[in-house]
Design a protein around this motif. Sequence first.
Motif, mmCIF file in Angstrom:
data_model
loop_
_atom_site.group_PDB
_atom_site.id
_atom_site.type_symbol
_atom_site.label_atom_id
_atom_site.label_comp_id
_atom_site.label_asym_id
_atom_site.label_seq_id
_atom_site.Cartn_x
_atom_site.Cartn_y
_atom_site.Cartn_z
ATOM 1 N N GLN A 134 0.663 -1.075 -0.101
ATOM 2 C CA GLN A 134 0.045 -0.013 -0.133
ATOM 3 C C GLN A 134 1.018 1.313 -0.137
ATOM 4 N N ARG A 135 1.996 1.127 0.751
ATOM 5 C CA ARG A 135 2.611 2.099 0.714
ATOM 6 C C ARG A 135 4.312 1.980 0.542
ATOM 7 N N CYS A 136 4.970 2.396 -0.407
ATOM 8 C CA CYS A 136 6.299 1.653 -0.721
ATOM 9 C C CYS A 136 7.334 2.344 0.199
ATOM 10 N N ILE A 137 8.250 1.585 0.430
ATOM 11 C CA ILE A 137 9.396 1.847 1.400
ATOM 12 C C ILE A 137 9.917 3.264 0.703
ATOM 13 N N THR A 138 9.780 3.547 -0.403
ATOM 14 C CA THR A 138 10.595 4.810 -1.027
ATOM 15 C C THR A 138 9.521 6.133 -0.978
ATOM 16 N N ASP A 139 8.242 5.665 -0.566
ATOM 17 C CA ASP A 139 7.542 6.947 -0.414
ATOM 18 C C ASP A 139 7.160 7.021 0.970
ATOM 19 N N LYS A 140 8.133 6.445 1.908
ATOM 20 C CA LYS A 140 7.915 6.841 3.200
ATOM 21 C C LYS A 140 8.923 7.923 3.462
ATOM 22 N N VAL B 139 9.545 9.580 7.071
ATOM 23 C CA VAL B 139 9.923 9.909 8.150
ATOM 24 C C VAL B 139 10.485 8.484 8.895
ATOM 25 N N PRO B 140 11.607 8.034 8.638
ATOM 26 C CA PRO B 140 12.663 8.659 8.167
ATOM 27 C C PRO B 140 12.612 8.356 6.571
ATOM 28 N N ARG B 141 13.243 9.130 5.696
ATOM 29 C CA ARG B 141 13.552 8.615 4.471
ATOM 30 C C ARG B 141 14.865 7.677 4.142
ATOM 31 N N TRP B 142 14.497 6.608 4.104
ATOM 32 C CA TRP B 142 15.509 5.288 3.709
ATOM 33 C C TRP B 142 16.007 5.673 2.548
ATOM 34 N N VAL B 143 15.109 5.863 1.467
ATOM 35 C CA VAL B 143 15.674 5.714 0.052
ATOM 36 C C VAL B 143 15.250 7.067 -0.429
ATOM 37 N N GLU B 144 16.406 7.774 -0.817
ATOM 38 C CA GLU B 144 16.101 9.034 -1.317
ATOM 39 C C GLU B 144 15.287 9.175 -2.466
ATOM 40 N N SER B 145 14.260 9.982 -2.620
ATOM 41 C CA SER B 145 13.363 10.329 -3.777
ATOM 42 C C SER B 145 14.121 10.881 -4.956
ATOM 43 N N SER B 146 15.138 11.514 -4.853
ATOM 44 C CA SER B 146 15.904 12.210 -5.850
ATOM 45 C C SER B 146 16.483 11.089 -6.932
ATOM 46 N N PRO B 147 16.068 11.371 -7.995
ATOM 47 C CA PRO B 147 16.946 10.225 -9.348
ATOM 48 C C PRO B 147 18.342 10.630 -9.692
#
Lengths: 336, 166, 294
Positions: free
Chosen positions: C200-206, C208-216
């Motif tokens: 439902q919610r991917c780890i990259t969309d989390k 707090v904290p951001r484990w996987v940076e959203s920047s490409p």
Amino acid sequence: MDEKIISKQNLVNFCKDIVANGHNLLAPGKTEYNLIQDPSEIVLDTKSKPTKASYKTFVFPKAEPILYYKRGKNDVVMLDAKVDEKKTVIFGAKPCDTNSFNILNKIFNWDYKDDFYNERVKNFIVIGLMCEYSDRYCFCTSVGSSPVSEKGSDLFLVPIDENNYAVRIVTDKGKEFIGAYSKYFTEGAPEKSKAAEEKVKQPEVAFDSKQVHEWLGKNFEHPKWDGVGDLCLSCAQCAFVCPVCHCFDLVDEDYSYTEGRRMKNWDGCQFGHFTLHASGHNPRDIQGKRYRQRINHKFKYYVDKFDEILCTGCGRCSRGCAVSIDIKEIVANCTD
Amino acid sequence: MSDKNWEPKIVAFVCNWCTYTGADLAGTSRLKYPTNVKLIRVMCSGGIDPVFILKAFERGADGILVSGCHPNDCHYNAGNFHARRRWTFFDELLEYLGVEKGRLQFSWVSASEGKKFVDVVSKVVNDVKEMGPFKSYDELNSEFMTKFPDMPEIDKNMIIKEEEAV
Amino acid sequence: MEELKKLAKELLENKTVAAVIGYQQVDDKRTKPIIVTTPEDASKLVFNEYCLNNLAVYLTKARIKNLAKQNGTTLKLGIVAKPCDIHAIVALIQESQLKREDVYIIGMNCHGVVKDYGMDFSGETLATKCTPCDSHKPLYSDSNLGEVKDTPKVSDEVLEKIQAVEKMSHKERFEYFKKEFDKCIKCYACRAACPLCYCQRCITDKTVPRWVESSPHSRGNFSWNVVRAFHLSGRCIGCGECERACPMDIPLSLLNRRMTETAKQAFAYVSGRSLDTPTLVGSYDVKDSDELFM
């Protein structure tokens, strides 16, 4: 409008000079527009399929820092990111791509002037190339462009015979640019390029954008949106390969306790969390609403605001869609 | 390596019940081990998400140790068994992607194995010293960092120290 | 083909299923997914070498699941599935995302599909996922349709590529993957197209904290691609949808396939083959190899 002729051999020399002068040179590859080191690799083919990704990433990068910061005890020190001022020349861009800057200029110079974008566009020379490719997804003619459109190009190439290209000088920027390379160009023969252009097969006009605009205004709550929404998988492939989609997200990235950068990254309206509020409410909670937004933004809201369709008709979004959602077909059905 | 003074940064993710207690025992037994290692205590080796490893590499770790209870000794019965399957995949994946085997190491150290903890840590530190700084990952980090030298010099006293920033 | 249309019509008419998720012809060499909810529309269903999509991806979507709820009862969802798609359905059932009785599998016999739309079907254009395939008949199905034909025999391109990459040094490999991952634009088409990426919610969309940076950028792309490949380790059924969906042509199947090989070698496990066994990473065996651990 001035017209010159350049031979194939000289075209390569011209490109070599561009690289030698320290400019970035871009040319279409299979997946994306590539930075070219050796100009002899460039294949100019009017019949080639459009690259999977557009070249907007070179003026509106998929990720760029806009500022850097260091945290102090009482304040924060910030430093603006600077744009590389290198000139970039894009070679052999399809007419559906070249039109993108005209459209993007409006949003990036609306209430806020985006320096990063403007600076890059200022240093950008677009050399367009007539297009003879056409498949079921192409619809440039439906959004006011055509395979021979010079819109957005600074220079426009039309192959007139096996060894020569006509170079049409479209803007002053283009004129100024080739001034330094005038030895490669000879006097033009406009009638030849006209004849070549007339032979190009134009994609059929699939819809009337005015009618679509009107229909969209009246059919916000139409059941068809849910139908598309149920099939759409909510990725942002369509937005990210689009030459004119321009949504972005701002993220702060720490790299230690005290320093970091603010990044501007592409974002896509088809993501479920794109409109998710901090409260947990999501105004576009289902895919149907998100797809409706995509179409409305392109063919209604942008038209209302800027009198320009937010679409170049390149068909990339449909060509790359994993579940074959065809934007042309959907928009063409937006009539009574 | 070329730089004689270079000391690797090692992060060790250890489970609360065995390895952390084992490390404690090493301390109370006055055993010496390299100070390069920074221990991060988690409740169980099964609770160490591979993104922790990636984050540690992102923040400049040169080597990582993951350690938990011996099989059958898990405080939660099966945490380490689950971990074992997952790490098998993660280890293979990173190796395939070009991260040398020694960068990420695994061990079982029980609460009574103070000596083994010392040996394991020494081995990881030595292995990583042999391999040198993790340059490949540094390359990933370096993107968009180039402009930092242009930062205006700011008063050093103004910057919060890591300890204070919590 | 006619039998498929007939069956789907019957199923819809006698209310066995609420909808049939299947393929619809677009032109000669192109199909697209369709969700058929009325018996009249059943005639639109087709099955051929151009049915590339793995439709199992729709089975975990909330709105599609809701289709099955009619007048207080829950009907089944019908799905036209290739044998490889059925592996995905089995994996979903194994992972408790679906109940076997909730789905009516119209299993099609399959002899391979093309790499991309618009190609003629032959050995050369056979999709890379089809070359090592050994399931041409459905493992599980409620109806089994279609004729059995021979699959063209061609060499296993992906495996050859994997081996070629393995021959490189660590540094070269890292460079190679860095270059490939750098192309990533984080459109998450790979995630969206994957039937087993159903979080439902991917780890990259989390955040707090951001484990996987959203920047490409290089680092964010590396993290994302490692996490994606890892989360599918031992689960990937090899339908190749991620790679097909990728607009930037990143060779994702190299990673997936490599992990599948690991699952085979280390645990003798192939994902999505049996409803009676637990999932590989959701279970354990005390006798698993301890080789990795000091």
